[in-house]
Design an enzyme around this catalytic site. Structure first.
Site, PDB file in Angstrom:
ATOM      1  N   CYS A  42       0.796  -1.229   0.042  1.00 37.67           N
ATOM      2  CA  CYS A  42      -0.033   0.032  -0.150  1.00 37.67           C
ATOM      3  C   CYS A  42       0.770   1.353  -0.066  1.00 37.67           C
ATOM      4  CB  CYS A  42      -0.955  -0.030   1.105  1.00 37.67           C
ATOM      5  SG  CYS A  42      -2.224   1.113   1.165  1.00 37.67           S
ATOM      6  N   ASP A  44       0.168   3.708   1.694  1.00 37.77           N
ATOM      7  CA  ASP A  44       0.273   4.355   2.970  1.00 37.77           C
ATOM      8  C   ASP A  44       1.612   4.885   3.608  1.00 37.77           C
ATOM      9  OD1 ASP A  44       0.008   4.223   5.901  1.00 37.77           O
ATOM     10  OD2 ASP A  44      -2.310   3.526   5.474  1.00 37.77           O
ATOM     11  N   ARG A  46       2.729   4.793   6.469  1.00 34.29           N
ATOM     12  CA  ARG A  46       2.998   3.923   7.297  1.00 34.29           C
ATOM     13  C   ARG A  46       3.632   2.568   7.040  1.00 34.29           C
ATOM     14  NH1 ARG A  46      -2.728   4.502  10.321  1.00 34.29           N
ATOM     15  NH2 ARG A  46      -3.196   3.974   7.831  1.00 34.29           N
ATOM     16  N   HIS A 103      -2.077  -4.503   5.017  1.00 35.62           N
ATOM     17  CA  HIS A 103      -1.982  -4.161   6.595  1.00 35.62           C
ATOM     18  C   HIS A 103      -3.101  -3.612   7.280  1.00 35.62           C
ATOM     19  CE1 HIS A 103      -2.510   0.500   5.730  1.00 35.62           C
ATOM     20  NE2 HIS A 103      -2.273   0.027   4.475  1.00 35.62           N
ATOM     21  N   CYS A 106      -6.067   0.187   7.053  1.00 33.88           N
ATOM     22  CA  CYS A 106      -5.970   0.559   5.420  1.00 33.88           C
ATOM     23  C   CYS A 106      -7.241   1.378   5.292  1.00 33.88           C
ATOM     24  CB  CYS A 106      -5.939  -0.875   4.537  1.00 33.88           C
ATOM     25  SG  CYS A 106      -5.737  -0.389   2.900  1.00 33.88           S
TER      26      CYS A 106
END
Length: 170
Positions: A42, A44, A46, A103, A106
């Site tokens: 992803c 993302d 993080r 993860h 999400c």
């Protein structure tokens, strides 16, 4: 985080970390990359594949996109960034392993349950999220307690990986 922080971070990398990898990086330039792993994760902020898996430059070919989604194969003359990366990794780099890494928490999976119809500036995002539709549908069938939103989202995140693998096989 400001641009000056990024500049300082790059300076720190060049001084402290680059010397450790300089030989590896030079060899990768001279002989080309030969990663054995395609990591699909992803976008993302993080999710940090190299940090999470303690890999070094050249170990993985990394594709990151919203929701770590994999579009099904579709041969046309349009732009397909994720598909192009997968095709390149498999056909040119000849990776041996593909990881689809989901993860928790999400945003893409959570947004599958939100009404985005009144959001005109998310044209591409709304289309992209269609790749999570099967995961949402399966989750709604599989989960008894649909009122527990966090449980629903976590299940969708896990189930989505299976559906992305199915798309990968196309």
């Amino acid at each position: 985080m400001l641009i000056n922080d990024l500049i300082k971070g790059n300076k720190k990398f060049r001084e402290a970390k680059f010397p450790k990898y300089e030989g590896d990086l030079k060899q990768l330039v001279e002989t080309g990359q030969r990663p054995e792993i395609l990591f699909i994760g992803c976008s993302d902020s993080r999710v940090t594949p190299d940090l999470m898996l303690d890999t070094k430059p050249g170990d993985m070919f990394i594709l990151r996109n919203v929701g770590n989604f994999v579009p099904p194969y579709h041969a046309d003359n349009d732009y397909h960034g994720s598909s192009a990366a997968i095709e390149y990794a498999v056909s040119v780099l000849e990776v041996k392993h593909i990881i689809v890494c989901g993860h928790s928490h999400c945003g893409a999976c959570k947004s599958l349950y939100q009404d985005l119809s009144d959001t005109p500036n998310l044209v591409h995002v709304k289309k992209w999220l269609e790749l999570g539709k099967k995961a949402k549908e399966y989750t709604l069938l599989a989960i008894q307690d649909k009122q527990d939103k966090e449980k629903l989202y976590r299940a969708t995140e896990r189930i989505s990986i299976v559906h992305q693998m199915e798309n990968l096989l196309t």
